[in-house]
Design a protein around this motif. Structure first.
Motif, PDB file in Angstrom:
ATOM      1  N   VAL A  66       1.444  44.902 -18.012  1.00  0.00           N
ATOM      2  CA  VAL A  66       2.624  44.112 -17.667  1.00  0.00           C
ATOM      3  C   VAL A  66       2.990  43.234 -18.855  1.00  0.00           C
ATOM      4  CG1 VAL A  66       3.471  42.230 -16.225  1.00  0.00           C
ATOM      5  CG2 VAL A  66       2.262  44.142 -15.199  1.00  0.00           C
ATOM      6  N   ALA A  67       4.266  43.284 -19.248  1.00  0.00           N
ATOM      7  CA  ALA A  67       4.686  42.552 -20.441  1.00  0.00           C
ATOM      8  C   ALA A  67       6.121  42.074 -20.300  1.00  0.00           C
ATOM      9  CB  ALA A  67       4.558  43.451 -21.678  1.00  0.00           C
ATOM     10  N   GLN A  68       6.447  41.067 -21.056  1.00  0.00           N
ATOM     11  CA  GLN A  68       7.824  40.601 -21.245  1.00  0.00           C
ATOM     12  C   GLN A  68       8.069  40.607 -22.749  1.00  0.00           C
ATOM     13  OE1 GLN A  68       7.128  36.968 -18.890  1.00  0.00           O
ATOM     14  NE2 GLN A  68       8.941  37.495 -17.694  1.00  0.00           N
ATOM     15  N   VAL A  69       8.501  41.763 -23.246  1.00  0.00           N
ATOM     16  CA  VAL A  69       8.624  41.987 -24.682  1.00  0.00           C
ATOM     17  C   VAL A  69       9.959  42.652 -24.983  1.00  0.00           C
ATOM     18  CG1 VAL A  69       6.131  42.150 -25.082  1.00  0.00           C
ATOM     19  CG2 VAL A  69       7.423  44.207 -24.458  1.00  0.00           C
ATOM     20  N   ASP A  70      10.337  42.641 -26.273  1.00  0.00           N
ATOM     21  CA  ASP A  70      11.595  43.284 -26.664  1.00  0.00           C
ATOM     22  C   ASP A  70      11.377  44.599 -27.401  1.00  0.00           C
ATOM     23  OD1 ASP A  70      10.653  42.443 -29.116  1.00  0.00           O
ATOM     24  OD2 ASP A  70      12.315  41.083 -29.542  1.00  0.00           O
ATOM     25  N   GLY A  71      10.144  45.091 -27.393  1.00  0.00           N
ATOM     26  CA  GLY A  71       9.869  46.368 -28.029  1.00  0.00           C
ATOM     27  C   GLY A  71       8.516  46.907 -27.621  1.00  0.00           C
ATOM     28  N   ILE A  72       8.426  48.245 -27.501  1.00  0.00           N
ATOM     29  CA  ILE A  72       7.148  48.891 -27.195  1.00  0.00           C
ATOM     30  C   ILE A  72       6.938  50.033 -28.176  1.00  0.00           C
ATOM     31  CG2 ILE A  72       7.335  48.314 -24.751  1.00  0.00           C
ATOM     32  CD1 ILE A  72       7.942  51.300 -24.234  1.00  0.00           C
ATOM     33  N   GLN A  73       5.693  50.504 -28.282  1.00  0.00           N
ATOM     34  CA  GLN A  73       5.359  51.648 -29.116  1.00  0.00           C
ATOM     35  C   GLN A  73       4.824  52.763 -28.235  1.00  0.00           C
ATOM     36  OE1 GLN A  73       2.655  49.553 -31.813  1.00  0.00           O
ATOM     37  NE2 GLN A  73       4.162  49.777 -33.450  1.00  0.00           N
ATOM     38  N   VAL A  74       5.241  53.984 -28.525  1.00  0.00           N
ATOM     39  CA  VAL A  74       4.845  55.145 -27.729  1.00  0.00           C
ATOM     40  C   VAL A  74       4.334  56.241 -28.658  1.00  0.00           C
ATOM     41  CG1 VAL A  74       6.473  54.606 -25.898  1.00  0.00           C
ATOM     42  CG2 VAL A  74       7.182  56.105 -27.767  1.00  0.00           C
ATOM     43  N   GLY A  75       3.583  57.185 -28.068  1.00  0.00           N
ATOM     44  CA  GLY A  75       2.936  58.196 -28.875  1.00  0.00           C
ATOM     45  C   GLY A  75       3.780  59.400 -29.223  1.00  0.00           C
ATOM     46  N   HIS A  76       4.884  59.609 -28.480  1.00  0.00           N
ATOM     47  CA  HIS A  76       5.725  60.773 -28.739  1.00  0.00           C
ATOM     48  C   HIS A  76       7.112  60.524 -28.171  1.00  0.00           C
ATOM     49  CE1 HIS A  76       5.269  62.009 -24.515  1.00  0.00           C
ATOM     50  NE2 HIS A  76       4.003  61.661 -24.648  1.00  0.00           N
ATOM     51  N   ALA A  77       7.980  61.512 -28.288  1.00  0.00           N
ATOM     52  CA  ALA A  77       9.395  61.316 -27.975  1.00  0.00           C
ATOM     53  C   ALA A  77       9.742  61.463 -26.496  1.00  0.00           C
ATOM     54  CB  ALA A  77      10.236  62.306 -28.796  1.00  0.00           C
ATOM     55  N   ARG A  78       8.804  61.916 -25.665  1.00  0.00           N
ATOM     56  CA  ARG A  78       9.137  62.195 -24.264  1.00  0.00           C
ATOM     57  C   ARG A  78       8.566  61.111 -23.341  1.00  0.00           C
ATOM     58  NH1 ARG A  78      11.258  66.659 -22.539  1.00  0.00           N
ATOM     59  NH2 ARG A  78      10.033  66.648 -20.628  1.00  0.00           N
ATOM     60  N   THR A  79       9.065  59.900 -23.529  1.00  0.00           N
ATOM     61  CA  THR A  79       8.765  58.799 -22.620  1.00  0.00           C
ATOM     62  C   THR A  79      10.093  58.159 -22.223  1.00  0.00           C
ATOM     63  OG1 THR A  79       8.600  56.992 -24.238  1.00  0.00           O
ATOM     64  CG2 THR A  79       6.641  58.385 -23.924  1.00  0.00           C
ATOM     65  N   SER A  80      10.113  57.534 -21.057  1.00  0.00           N
ATOM     66  CA  SER A  80      11.363  56.908 -20.613  1.00  0.00           C
ATOM     67  C   SER A  80      11.073  55.849 -19.565  1.00  0.00           C
ATOM     68  CB  SER A  80      12.323  57.953 -20.050  1.00  0.00           C
ATOM     69  OG  SER A  80      11.782  58.574 -18.891  1.00  0.00           O
ATOM     70  N   GLY A  81      12.079  54.999 -19.331  1.00  0.00           N
ATOM     71  CA  GLY A  81      11.936  53.927 -18.359  1.00  0.00           C
ATOM     72  C   GLY A  81      12.489  54.290 -16.998  1.00  0.00           C
ATOM     73  N   GLU A  82      12.353  53.362 -16.057  1.00  0.00           N
ATOM     74  CA  GLU A  82      12.921  53.481 -14.721  1.00  0.00           C
ATOM     75  C   GLU A  82      13.280  52.076 -14.258  1.00  0.00           C
ATOM     76  OE1 GLU A  82       9.972  55.260 -12.245  1.00  0.00           O
ATOM     77  OE2 GLU A  82      10.258  57.280 -13.045  1.00  0.00           O
ATOM     78  N   ALA A  83      14.536  51.842 -13.898  1.00  0.00           N
ATOM     79  CA  ALA A  83      14.967  50.539 -13.405  1.00  0.00           C
ATOM     80  C   ALA A  83      14.365  50.279 -12.024  1.00  0.00           C
ATOM     81  CB  ALA A  83      16.485  50.486 -13.334  1.00  0.00           C
ATOM     82  N   GLU A  84      13.764  49.113 -11.852  1.00  0.00           N
ATOM     83  CA  GLU A  84      13.118  48.774 -10.594  1.00  0.00           C
ATOM     84  C   GLU A  84      13.239  47.275 -10.333  1.00  0.00           C
ATOM     85  OE1 GLU A  84       9.361  50.518  -9.833  1.00  0.00           O
ATOM     86  OE2 GLU A  84       9.709  52.256 -11.123  1.00  0.00           O
ATOM     87  N   TRP A  85      12.884  46.862  -9.123  1.00  0.00           N
ATOM     88  CA  TRP A  85      12.599  45.449  -8.888  1.00  0.00           C
ATOM     89  C   TRP A  85      11.091  45.292  -8.826  1.00  0.00           C
ATOM     90  CZ3 TRP A  85       9.597  45.327  -4.680  1.00  0.00           C
ATOM     91  CH2 TRP A  85       9.880  46.143  -3.571  1.00  0.00           C
ATOM     92  N   ALA A  86      10.623  44.078  -9.102  1.00  0.00           N
ATOM     93  CA  ALA A  86       9.187  43.796  -9.032  1.00  0.00           C
ATOM     94  C   ALA A  86       8.945  42.542  -8.221  1.00  0.00           C
ATOM     95  CB  ALA A  86       8.604  43.627 -10.432  1.00  0.00           C
ATOM     96  N   LEU A  87       7.940  42.590  -7.386  1.00  0.00           N
ATOM     97  CA  LEU A  87       7.461  41.407  -6.687  1.00  0.00           C
ATOM     98  C   LEU A  87       6.345  40.771  -7.501  1.00  0.00           C
ATOM     99  CD1 LEU A  87       7.187  42.692  -2.991  1.00  0.00           C
ATOM    100  CD2 LEU A  87       9.139  41.579  -4.113  1.00  0.00           C
ATOM    101  N   VAL A  88       6.370  39.453  -7.594  1.00  0.00           N
ATOM    102  CA  VAL A  88       5.327  38.701  -8.285  1.00  0.00           C
ATOM    103  C   VAL A  88       4.777  37.677  -7.301  1.00  0.00           C
ATOM    104  CG1 VAL A  88       4.773  37.210 -10.240  1.00  0.00           C
ATOM    105  CG2 VAL A  88       6.508  39.002 -10.501  1.00  0.00           C
ATOM    106  N   VAL A  89       3.508  37.804  -6.963  1.00  0.00           N
ATOM    107  CA  VAL A  89       2.875  36.896  -6.007  1.00  0.00           C
ATOM    108  C   VAL A  89       2.314  35.708  -6.778  1.00  0.00           C
ATOM    109  CG1 VAL A  89       1.165  36.640  -4.181  1.00  0.00           C
ATOM    110  CG2 VAL A  89       2.302  38.853  -4.525  1.00  0.00           C
ATOM    111  N   GLY A  90       2.773  34.515  -6.409  1.00  0.00           N
ATOM    112  CA  GLY A  90       2.340  33.310  -7.096  1.00  0.00           C
ATOM    113  C   GLY A  90       1.042  32.765  -6.538  1.00  0.00           C
ATOM    114  N   ASP A  91       1.118  31.596  -5.897  1.00  0.00           N
ATOM    115  CA  ASP A  91      -0.097  30.918  -5.452  1.00  0.00           C
ATOM    116  C   ASP A  91      -0.669  31.472  -4.150  1.00  0.00           C
ATOM    117  OD1 ASP A  91       0.102  29.214  -7.638  1.00  0.00           O
ATOM    118  OD2 ASP A  91       1.375  27.800  -6.550  1.00  0.00           O
ATOM    119  N   GLY A  92       0.104  32.268  -3.446  1.00  0.00           N
ATOM    120  CA  GLY A  92      -0.388  32.799  -2.184  1.00  0.00           C
ATOM    121  C   GLY A  92       0.617  33.732  -1.555  1.00  0.00           C
TER     122      GLY A  92
END
Length: 231
Positions: A66-92
């Motif tokens: 899990v990251a909040q970054v503006d760039g990633i590195q991948v091993g080859h050309a056949r990778t891609s993203g998927e738009a999603e929502w995420a739940l983040v559980v805080g203190d409980g």
């Protein structure tokens, strides 16, 4: 054990939250239209991607992905993203936030196992968030969009709504039943269809989750391919 990586989120009132990520789960095959989900499973099977044992499903990931970054590195050309929502559980279990996310996936490895493909690429989270309790009744009217960039030209590749996916309440109940609703848990809730004919293997991805008042949680990152191994 190493300290949890913090996720930093800005809330609608301008306050800031920081949550140490301890557990990560990616939900898969989460469409509310079961016929469409089965069609997608059949499409993947035709490409050699094994079907999951149960639908919907959950894939656990190492928390360092899990990251909040503006760039990633991948091993080859056949990778891609998927738009999603995420739940983040805080203190409980009653302290749950929702934000934009992008599940980056190794599509070549996906043919050998979806879980493996998820566990080799990062989950990028957005900058803004909402308290789930404040927006649960209007979440279906949010928009979820993604754009890809090729040679400096950006193209819309996903344009949908959370209404197309199983609701966060479903996943909270599943997590609670299975003793997985713990502080520091991040759960990505699945994705909406990609536009046909748009190349997903892009130089960059951008995702926005936007509420009914025009406020957006955003993320954007570049994709850099590593040089070939000396084999």
């Amino acid at each position: 054990m190493t300290r949890p990586r913090p996720v930093r989120l800005t809330m609608p009132d301008g306050s800031r939250r920081e949550v140490g990520v301890r557990y990560v789960l990616n939900a898969g095959f989460t469409g509310r239209d079961t016929a469409q989900v089965q069609h997608h499973v059949d499409e993947l099977a035709a490409l050699g991607v094994p079907a999951p044992a149960r639908i919907p499903t959950l894939y656990p990931l190492p928390r360092h992905l899990v990251a909040q970054v503006d760039g990633i590195q991948v091993g080859h050309a056949r990778t891609s993203g998927e738009a999603e929502w995420a739940l983040v559980v805080g203190d409980g279990p009653d302290d749950v936030m929702i934000t934009a996310a992008c599940d980056h996936t190794d599509r070549d490895l996906e043919a050998h196992g979806i879980g493996w493909s998820k566990q080799t690429s990062p989950d990028i989270l957005g900058d803004q968030a909402w308290y789930l309790a404040d927006v649960a009744d209007e979440l279906d009217r949010f928009t979820l969009r993604a754009w890809v960039t090729h040679d400096s030209t950006e193209t819309l590749i996903q344009d949908g709504r959370p209404a197309q996916l199983l609701a966060p309440s479903y996943w909270l109940e599943q997590l609670r039943t299975n003793a997985l609703l713990r502080p520091g848990t991040v759960l990505l809730g699945g994705t909406v269809p990609m536009a046909p004919g748009v190349d997903q293997f892009a130089d960059a991805w951008r995702v926005e989750l936007t509420d009914t008042h025009g406020r957006s949680s955003r993320l954007a990152y570049r994709v850099e391919q590593l040089p070939a191994a000396w084999e």
